[in-house]
Design a protein around this motif. Structure first.
Motif: not given
Lengths: 326, 327, 500
Positions: B117, B119, A321, A310-311, A268, A262, B64, B204, B115, B125, A323-326, A314-315, B112, A318
């Motif tokens: 990230v 879920s 970003n 990790v969180i 990158a 991450q 989802g 959400k 940010f 984590s 796009r739609v993120v689930k 991850g923040i 989520n 991303n």
């Protein structure tokens, strides 16, 4: 030729940021060194740092390839644990030596990874579910095998007594650097890497270029699992004991590499991925070493920081970003 | 409302018949031990927390999303609740647990949505981080729940009332509010919901909060059943809830096929499956492998069926005769 | 026969009811620059994508060098020496421009598994030199390149296939003046070698200057193919849009007709790279059309007004309530609605039933205290909507994806129109819809207008804008060029003149 000066201005900006990142890293290390009472960067501690960086780095490189097209497969942990146990079995208990250790581990890692990939690609099962499900299965397979081994009554962990030369510092450091070199060569100079990045960015563009997405994904998974396997070999050579896991305990070995990848993703644009992973592996090592030196116990707060980092990574990774993120 | 006709829906029949099959199979294999009064009591006790937590997780799944933090969340909220109950007052048991669950859900939802990230990553984590916190707070000890509370919560009437009350509330929210509609619609097509002007982020976050709260409530029941909290409480609980939902045909991508009744087929199914295997002497690790296999088959079958049977389903859906549609 | 490099014979392609290409036949001579003209939706992009293998025709054949030519993929097209520079960017951002140029054929330069980047660079330089193309910086990541350089990169990539026939789809609009000159020089050199270019461009002056022949498409049909010596931009324009506006399809009145009250006021709306300083007033009972070429920003304007463009600056007000409109929620709360151009991705939940799709935007109005949403109330509303808007379906539980395009759009539109709306933004409301439903939709829009609904009608179809609007705002080059009145010079010619 027009825009020569635009081009130069742009790459100068990039250069500036790259330099700033390196300086930032350096300063961070100094700060760490300072708050641990000047213990972090002492020579004997540096060998600790290197040793702790190696396995996560290998896993990180493996992830770079395996997750390259967006298939986040968490069976890698159980996969490598299974493979390394069999490697130790053939090396130590069947007397196949180094050949057994290395060859068996690699072959098994590749096969198991391929199975998971088949589920995700062919059967279109979401990669995270396929990964978790196969992790459960691989963990079980290992436990069942170990349970039935006649010479293991009493314990369930295999020990690697001989053939441990890869776990000595010069080899570990050397392999760490070698993994970086190989990963870099693969990343920058192979069609596989190019195609993988195309598939990961836009499957439509990839198909329009005539790239076979499935084949690329499977091949990349093979390459990635080789990294994972070699990393496991180096690790076991160092620790000497292979522990099976259950209840998805195998996932915990993936956390540091996750944080590493991450982090590498987030920079990158300025630092190419293999180098990013290399540097991150050392940085994450330092972070956890600092925690240890400051008296934070393993198993409690360290684990907490593992999850938190990790969180956070991850923040960072991303942030742009859309796009739609689930 | 005119009477509802029985839906001869393949998607209901399939998991239901598997449930029946499993019950029959294991009854034979265990020579009836499966259905002994003692075992049935066991099954009931184990299914209840799964159902309660499932009633929360279904919100996240129908969007989802993923929430696999439940195991550690249960241990943490249970632990904190028990400590509050012993040190302060027993009345704090449920409130403290609910608060912890809500806080966790808010955090996950926030990271989520703000940010971006995934879920899965966040909750995985958190599973580790929260478990670590549990270790910090509880260490190697076991914290006992105050006896009076324990007896109360374990009593059948209490459990029954609790389940009914929760079921009513959750059914209401999931099926009879616009929030419930939005949650499922996000699973169908998040963009469509956003373009309809609905505040997707808020929906959400609230879904994650519900998931957290229900998990914590389930946690109290688990702690009461076990007697107290230790640091390995409820490991893999999240897997069990997920499986209860997927095995009964809730799609991984969520959407409008996420139905509450499926939980009531899936939770008993999972529990009976595991109980049956234990009674047959199947080792713990084999049970785990079976879980993995079941998960894969369930997910694959659900998708296969929704791809190939949705049209048939629509043809079979009989409208109430009063409302004719212009041809 | 030797003169003809490439021929298209009776190519047809349909998407549902939309006949994108109908029996198109044309010949490309060797050494010729063949222009393809037509408005949005005329079928030229479809034809181009069929020629270069991205899509397959429903019927018809193609011949290259006299031999049957039937590429199933762009790669096969390349093997037959046909290449295309597509309109949407097809560049992988994380890879270097060099690799992007050879993506898909990098294995040719591999030795012992490792690709020889230097050899590739040499090849790249050869291509640049041979054709006089500006050297794109080959290192770094492609995402760092400007849009212009990415276009040049794609041109270079097309040239690595050593094509005899190259299709340039709207390439010049991304290019600056001197880059265009480079492009023209390249085209000259290319054709002097007996190779041919198919050029799609909206710049009719450019087309007349650069092309030898021009084929004009309109509504999927080839209108004419003529030498440019016989043409000028006006003539081409007329061929592009000259069509009869069918009878009482649209409105019959010739004068703008709306109330004084302003419902929406926009001041200097700007979204970087999309449109700038758009200002207008939308009145009660008015249909304000918005037209422009595909890149003029008309579609982005719609989503920006709705509040989906985070970088939008400027002011947007709903005057009756005095609210600033900054988010979708603001629009909904002020009784507005927005229908995106892409109804499948942004409008409907395809796997869900008609019931759920219609219920979704109406849930907020139907729900009572504590958010209670009664299924029977929803069903009543849905049945009412289905009945009054004559949606053709088996029952309300039918999956929306199984409906015809026209009925899908009816579902999409009716669920909003059934609300008590002050204003609505429609983007291409009759795209992919058959004639019968089109007429129906125009009818209900007009009815709503009479009841005071303010409509912003964004559309790619000029006849639609002309037929329905009180006024039309024309965008070009990201700016609002003019606003035409229905009572004034309200013709296709006029709009085309302004727009193209």
């Amino acid at each position: 030729m027009v825009k020569q000066k635009d081009r130069m201005a742009f790459s100068n900006n990039k250069l500036k940021i790259q330099v700033m990142i390196f300086i930032g890293l350096f300063l961070l290390l100094l700060i760490f060194h300072f708050i641990t009472g000047n213990r972090l960067l002492r020579t004997d501690n540096i060998r600790n740092l290197i040793v702790q960086s190696v396995y996560p780095a290998f896993l990180g490189f493996g992830m770079m390839f395996i997750f390259g097209a967006g298939f986040i497969d968490f069976s890698i942990g159980a996969n490598s644990i299974f493979a390394i146990n069999m490697g130790v079995l053939t090396a130590q208990y069947l007397g196949w030596g180094y050949f057994g250790l290395i060859f068996t581990t690699i072959v098994l890692a590749v096969i198991l990874e391929h199975i998971t990939m088949l589920l995700a690609v062919r059967l279109e099962i979401p990669s995270w579910i396929a990964g978790l499900a196969m992790a459960l299965i691989y963990e079980t397979c290992l436990n069942e095998i170990l349970f039935r081994l006649p010479f293991l009554k009493g314990t369930n962990n295999l020990r690697l007594e001989d053939y441990r030369i890869l776990g000595t510092l010069p080899f570990m450091a050397g392999l760490w650097i070698l993994s970086f070199i190989v990963a870099s060569l693969l990343y920058h100079f192979t069609t596989l890497s190019f195609n993988l990045q195309a598939v990961g960015t836009s499957p439509q563009v990839a198909t329009a270029m005539g790239i076979n997405s499935s084949k690329t994904i499977y091949t990349a998974a093979i390459v990635g699992s080789i990294f994972v396997a070699v990393g496991a070999v180096v690790n076991i050579s160092y620790t000497g004991q292979a522990y099976p896991t259950s209840g998805l305990g195998s996932i915990s070995i993936l956390f540091k590499p996750l944080a590493i990848t991450q982090l590498a993703n987030s920079v990158a644009r300025y630092i190419n991925k293999p180098l990013g992973i290399m540097l991150s592996s050392f940085l994450i090592s330092c972070v956890f070493n600092v925690l240890t030196l400051l008296g934070v116990q393993s198993g409690t707060w360290q684990e907490f920081f593992l999850g938190a980092i990790v969180i956070i990574c991850g923040i960072i990774s991303n942030m742009k970003n859309n796009r739609v993120v689930k | 409302m005119s009477k509802k006709k029985l839906k001869l829906d393949l998607r209901v029949l399939a998991p239901l018949s598997i449930l029946v099959l499993v019950v029959v199979l294991f009854t034979i294999l265990t020579k009836g031990a499966l259905l002994s009064a003692y075992n049935l009591q066991n099954i009931l006790n184990q299914t209840i927390p799964t159902i309660i937590a499932g009633m929360g997780m279904i919100f996240v799944i129908s969007m989802g999303g993923t929430d696999i933090s439940h195991g550690s969340l249960v241990a943490l909220s249970g632990g904190l609740a028990v400590i509050a109950a012993t040190k302060l007052s027993s009345a704090l048991l449920f409130p403290v647990a609910i608060l912890v669950g809500a806080a966790s859900g808010t955090f996950v939802g926030f990271v989520n949505t703000k940010f971006k990230v995934p879920s899965f990553m966040i909750t995985l984590s958190m599973n580790i981080a929260l478990r670590a916190l549990v270790n910090v707070i509880i260490g190697a000890q076991t914290f006992q729940m105050p006896k009076s509370s324990r007896v109360l919560i374990n009593s059948i009437p209490f459990k029954l009332i609790a389940i009914i009350v929760l079921l009513v509330i959750i059914t209401y929210i999931f099926n009879y509010t616009r929030f419930g509609l939005y949650v499922k619609s996000i699973g169908e097509n998040e963009n469509a919901v956003r373009y309809a002007g609905i505040k997707v982020n808020k929906v959400k976050i609230f879904a994650f909060v519900i998931s957290g709260i229900m998990a914590s409530i389930a946690g109290i029941f688990t702690v009461a059943r076990v007697g107290g909290v230790n640091n390995t409480l409820a490991s893999s609980f999240e897997m069990r809830i997920m499986m209860a939902l997927f095995v009964a045909g809730v799609p991984v991508k969520g959407g409008l096929e996420s139905k509450l009744y499926k939980l009531f087929i899936g939770a008993p199914l999972i529990t009976i499956l595991e109980s049956g295997m234990v009674l047959c002497g199947v080792s713990g690790s084999l049970t785990q492998a079976v879980r993995g296999l079941v998960l894969i088959c369930a997910v694959y079958l659900t998708r296969y069926m929704s791809n190939n049977f949705s049209e048939i389903n629509d043809k079979n859906n009989i409208l109430d005769s009063n409302e004719a549609v212009a041809e | 026969m030797d003169n003809i490099l490439f021929s298209v014979v009776n190519i047809s392609k349909s998407f549902g009811v939309t006949k994108a290409n109908q029996n198109i036949s044309l010949e490309i001579k060797r050494g010729c620059v063949h222009g393809l003209a037509g408005e949005n939706g005329s079928g030229k992009s479809t034809l181009a994508s069929i020629i270069c293998g991205i899509q397959q025709p429903d019927s018809g054949e193609m011949f290259k060098d006299g031999k049957l030519y039937k590429p199933l993929t762009p790669l096969e097209a390349n093997k037959n020496k046909v290449a295309m520079v597509v309109q949407e960017l097809g560049v992988v951002g994380t890879l270097s421009p060099l690799v992007n140029m050879f993506l898909g054929s990098t294995q040719k330069y591999a030795k012992n598994g490792l690709v020889n980047l230097n050899k590739m660079k040499e090849e790249a330089r050869k291509v640049f030199e041979q054709w006089g193309i500006f050297e794109v910086p080959l290192d770094g990541m492609a995402e760092e390149l400007s849009i212009e350089y990415r276009k040049i990169l794609e041109l270079a990539r097309a040239l690595t296939a050593d094509p005899d026939l190259i299709i340039l789809d709207e390439i010049s609009q991304a290019l600056s003046y001197d880059t265009r000159q480079m492009l023209y020089k390249f085209i000259e050199k290319f054709t002097s070698q007996g190779k041919s270019v198919i050029m799609i461009t909206h710049d009719l002056e450019e087309m007349v200057e650069v092309c030898d022949t021009v084929s004009v498409l309109r509504d999927g049909v080839l209108i004419a193919t003529k030498d440019t010596s016989e043409l000028d931009p006006d003539k081409i324009r007329n061929m592009m849009i000259g069509r009869k506006i069918e009878g009482d399809y649209y409105r019959t009145d010739k004068k703008e007709n709306y109330q004084e009250e302003v419902v929406i006021k926009a001041e200097n709306l700007t979204v970087p790279h999309k449109f700038e300083n758009i200002s207008f007033e939308l009145h009660r009972g008015e249909i304000l059309g918005v037209c422009g070429l595909s890149d003029a920003g008309i579609h982005d304007l719609g989503s920006a007004i709705f509040g989906l463009e985070a970088q939008r600056t400027g002011n947007l007000y709903h005057i009756p309530s005095g609210t600033r409109l900054n988010s979708p929620d603001d629009v909904i709360k002020t009784k507005g609605a927005y229908l995106s151009k892409d109804r499948d991705a942004h409008g409907l939940m395809l796997d869900a039933s008609i019931f759920h799709n219609i219920a979704l935007p109406n849930a907020v109005d139907l729900s009572g205290r504590m958010g209670f949403l009664s299924p029977s109330k929803m069903r009543k509303l849905v049945n009412k909507v289905v009945k009054s808007f004559e949606i053709k379906a088996k029952n309300i539980n039918q999956a929306t994806k199984s409906l015809s395009g026209g009925n899908k759009q009816k579902v999409n539109l009716s669920r909003w129109l059934t609300k008590d709306l002050d204003y609505i933004i429609l983007d291409c409301p009759t795209r992919g819809v058959d004639v019968g439903v089109k007429a129906y939709i125009y009818n209900i829009i007009l009815k709503a207008k009479q009841q005071g609904l303010a409509v912003l009608l964004i559309t790619d179809e000029l006849p639609e804008a002309l037929g329905m609007s009180d006024r039309i705002m024309v965008l070009r080059d990201h700016k609002c060029i003019t606003i035409l009145n229905r009572s004034g010079d309200f013709s296709e010619a006029k709009i085309a003149e302004v727009m193209l």
